[in-house]
Write a protein that holds these residues in place. Sequence first.
Motif, PDB file in Angstrom:
ATOM      1  N   SER A 400     -39.033 -33.518  23.898  1.00 30.70           N
ATOM      2  CA  SER A 400     -39.548 -33.806  22.553  1.00 30.70           C
ATOM      3  C   SER A 400     -40.057 -32.570  21.838  1.00 30.70           C
ATOM      4  O   SER A 400     -40.310 -32.613  20.632  1.00 30.70           O
ATOM      5  CB  SER A 400     -40.692 -34.838  22.664  1.00 30.70           C
ATOM      6  OG  SER A 400     -41.721 -34.343  23.508  1.00 30.70           O
ATOM      7  N   GLU A 401     -40.199 -31.476  22.563  1.00 33.96           N
ATOM      8  CA  GLU A 401     -40.714 -30.256  21.951  1.00 33.96           C
ATOM      9  C   GLU A 401     -39.750 -29.101  22.168  1.00 33.96           C
ATOM     10  O   GLU A 401     -38.884 -29.141  23.023  1.00 33.96           O
ATOM     11  CB  GLU A 401     -42.090 -29.902  22.562  1.00 33.96           C
ATOM     12  CG  GLU A 401     -43.154 -30.966  22.335  1.00 33.96           C
ATOM     13  CD  GLU A 401     -44.473 -30.585  22.984  1.00 33.96           C
ATOM     14  OE1 GLU A 401     -44.499 -29.558  23.704  1.00 33.96           O
ATOM     15  OE2 GLU A 401     -45.466 -31.299  22.777  1.00 33.96           O
ATOM     16  N   GLY A 402     -39.927 -28.045  21.326  1.00 30.22           N
ATOM     17  CA  GLY A 402     -39.095 -26.855  21.436  1.00 30.22           C
ATOM     18  C   GLY A 402     -38.016 -26.815  20.385  1.00 30.22           C
ATOM     19  O   GLY A 402     -37.712 -27.809  19.700  1.00 30.22           O
ATOM     20  N   SER A 403     -37.393 -25.644  20.263  1.00 31.56           N
ATOM     21  CA  SER A 403     -36.290 -25.480  19.324  1.00 31.56           C
ATOM     22  C   SER A 403     -35.057 -26.193  19.843  1.00 31.56           C
ATOM     23  O   SER A 403     -34.994 -26.609  21.000  1.00 31.56           O
ATOM     24  CB  SER A 403     -35.989 -23.992  19.141  1.00 31.56           C
ATOM     25  OG  SER A 403     -35.516 -23.437  20.362  1.00 31.56           O
ATOM     26  N   GLU A 404     -34.056 -26.332  18.969  1.00 25.45           N
ATOM     27  CA  GLU A 404     -32.819 -26.997  19.361  1.00 25.45           C
ATOM     28  C   GLU A 404     -32.158 -26.261  20.535  1.00 25.45           C
ATOM     29  O   GLU A 404     -31.597 -26.881  21.437  1.00 25.45           O
ATOM     30  CB  GLU A 404     -31.859 -27.084  18.172  1.00 25.45           C
ATOM     31  CG  GLU A 404     -32.326 -28.018  17.069  1.00 25.45           C
ATOM     32  CD  GLU A 404     -32.521 -29.432  17.575  1.00 25.45           C
ATOM     33  OE1 GLU A 404     -31.679 -29.919  18.363  1.00 25.45           O
ATOM     34  OE2 GLU A 404     -33.540 -30.055  17.211  1.00 25.45           O
ATOM     35  N   LEU A 405     -32.216 -24.927  20.506  1.00 25.19           N
ATOM     36  CA  LEU A 405     -31.617 -24.129  21.573  1.00 25.19           C
ATOM     37  C   LEU A 405     -32.346 -24.368  22.901  1.00 25.19           C
ATOM     38  O   LEU A 405     -31.719 -24.521  23.951  1.00 25.19           O
ATOM     39  CB  LEU A 405     -31.658 -22.635  21.205  1.00 25.19           C
ATOM     40  CG  LEU A 405     -30.880 -21.685  22.129  1.00 25.19           C
ATOM     41  CD1 LEU A 405     -29.397 -22.051  22.135  1.00 25.19           C
ATOM     42  CD2 LEU A 405     -31.071 -20.241  21.682  1.00 25.19           C
TER      43      LEU A 405
END
Length: 869
Positions: A400-405
């Motif tokens: 649910s967290e973090g950039s798409e990469l």
Amino acid sequence: MCPEDTLISSALLRPRRITPENNTMTPLPDTVDTQDTMKQFLSDRIMKAAKALYSALIERSPGLIRDRKHHLRTHRLCCSGKELVDWLIRLNEGSQSRSQAVGIWQVLVDEGILIHVKQELNFQDRDTQFYRFTDMEFDLSQSAEEKDSKEEELQESLSLLGQMGPDALLTMILRKPPNQRSAEDLEVIYEELMHIKAAAHLSTSVRKELAAVVAFESHNKAGTVLFSQGDKGTSWYIIWKGSVNVITHGKGLVTTLHEGEDFGQLALVNDAPRAATIIMREDNCHFLRVDKQDFIRILKDVEANTVRLEEHGKAVLVLEKSSGLELTNQSGAGGSSKYTVMSGTPEKILEHLLDTVKLDTNGSEPIDPSVSDFLLTHQVFIPSTQLCTALLNHYYAEPSEGSELEKAAYALNTKQKIVKLVVQWVSLYGLSLTDNPSVVAFLESLRKVVASESRLYAMLREQLKERRKKMLDNCHQPCVKQHDELDWFLGYESPVGKCRAIKVNDKVLHEIFRPDHTFVCLMLPVNSSVRDIMEAMTSSSGGNILVKMNSSGDREQLKLEARAVSTSLGLNERLFLCSASQVDKLTPLKEQLGPELNSMDTLEQMCAKDIASQLTSYDWELFTAMHETELLYYVFGRDKFPNTTTANLERFMRRFNEVQYWVVTELCLCVELAKRAALLKKFIKIATVLKEQKNVNSFLAVMFGLTNSAVTRLYKTWERVPNKTRRIFTTYERILDPARNHRAYRLAVAKLSPPYIPFMPLILKDMTFIHEGNKNYTNTLVNFEKMRMIARTMKIVTDCRSQPYSVPSSPQKGLTERMFLDTPAIRLSTYSDQSLTLRSTSNIRHYVQNLKVIDNQRKLTQMSRDIEH
């Protein structure tokens, strides 16, 4: 358990294991006379072995015994400890380690045959420690006949002392003050603690700490008071040898504690006075003692090294900081976690173990042992269907967290770990997973989604390719037809011509007999219930029951819900369908009673080596047909695991009893004394070859047969067996000794490298101890420490089969050739077409696979009395 004892800490003190009452070993009568006689017998054998060793030393290296000067003192006619160890290693052509050699010399020190110049009790492998043989009269004059057998006697002596050496070495190490123990010493004590009942359930870190502080204490005389009721508690005791009586005021003798049991914890923890008096029940009692300050410190260390993870105010995962030993072992097998799972919910344990799975560029790095522990035992706490669901949930989970990469990288990493874990699951279970439709559906859906992602596809293909290569290296014969590259079960086809494993969906023969001994044959699923069998008997009238009966006429009515009754029948047991009023009138079939004539004429034509080789070949097929998880189902109860079978394990266990009673049957049916003595000698030779071939299961089956009371009472027969053959038998008898939780057997097996066929009854006994002494759940959390111990026992079977086995048609010259110099059973000039046929491999194989035996002990005893009054 002593009345003063109770469960103190779930991490340190576990519920005690329950010893099964059906031990096949018959204990010696508990009398002082018998004990003294046995002790004197053993001392005489040690003295004889010492004479052989001393004779070899004088003859081959007389210069070792000379005057020595040290610290301005001269020690007359002695050897240095280091030179004695060096000489013994050379004598054994480097096949012994220094510690093994030290153990042999320690046996002689303990017996007072080898004496330190300063009367020290521990043998030391040093140049500056001097020993001399006692001033006994060693008569070294020998006749020509004695000289011919000198080398044989030396090898037998080394074998006897080598078997006793580990015990002597361990006692020597335990006598050392804890601060003088080396790292090697601690490892020896740690290994011993693994097989002591009172400490077997402790975690690795606790056992490691105990090894560093446990002390040795002995008391020579029965009746000695160790401590009295009301005394201050100062130590925790484990009985290492002997037994004690527990006595309390007002009640007198409360109980007796034996080898492997413990007492004295409660007074330490509560700082309370002793609740009972402990008195030596016999002479020479030995104890392992842990003093109060060490005991309390270990308890505190356990708590300090424990981490609890909570969700919504409830613990969901309990971890323990791994010891240095555990980290070393794990790093050698792909592990990297600094914490060991002790307990948790199934979901949290799985989540934690997935975190420990490491990935490299091709995903081929070994997996953490805890993962295989989880996979081997998961059916106890999470059914396969639920495990599949949990794995899919993890596979499709998105952060649910973090950039798409970062999310994409995390998701790919998780999927790779899932794939690697599933490959390990398939590797452990093989084709048995195909018996569960939900697992098959899961594997197929996972295969399809993996095939659609190039990186996962390449990783899975590489792992399956690597697994197939390993299976080919281990002589598994994959099917020649072309397979899908992502076939989970590539290479698991059963080799042609081998004993076929019974699968849960297979149909097997059910022979159902009537009171008049007519019978009906039915082909029904292996797990058919008694109700299924009754319904299949369309011709049977209502009111009938199904009974199983053995050769002694003992009957047992089977419950309608009982399953797999055909494959779980004991040796010479049969199923009978009758009315309730007919049960008492049932009589055993003629085939159940066993043969009336022996097969001596056939056995005379067969070489002992060929018989042993075919026994081993068939045993290996039966052994490899069973799956490790069958041990789990058998110990925990097959009814708790639907759609599973233990038929292959029970077939293998039944084989042990069959071979055991085959030996007794043939000897008791042989009326002629000379032939019976020759047959007895042949069975001992068969045992020798089985031992050389590392077929421990059948080796012990033959030995149990030879030590059956119906055979041991045949004194006239034993008198005709050559002395050297009887000496071999006596040496082998030590391996059967159940003392110290079968320590003699465990030490012998520890020297074996795979492949070998283990003694399955003891593996099941160990698992039963673990199961009955530990709950499946602790405070609603899965007791994963128990699962780890169960899996470790199951992995013994895996390790035994980790290498391909090729039964030698003629074993290398070894003990068999040295000790059995018989002439061939049939002279070349007297060969007949019949004898050549009997000696053919196919005929010997047919014979050993179709043994006819009498398993009625009362009948065998009577037959023994008939042939030797």
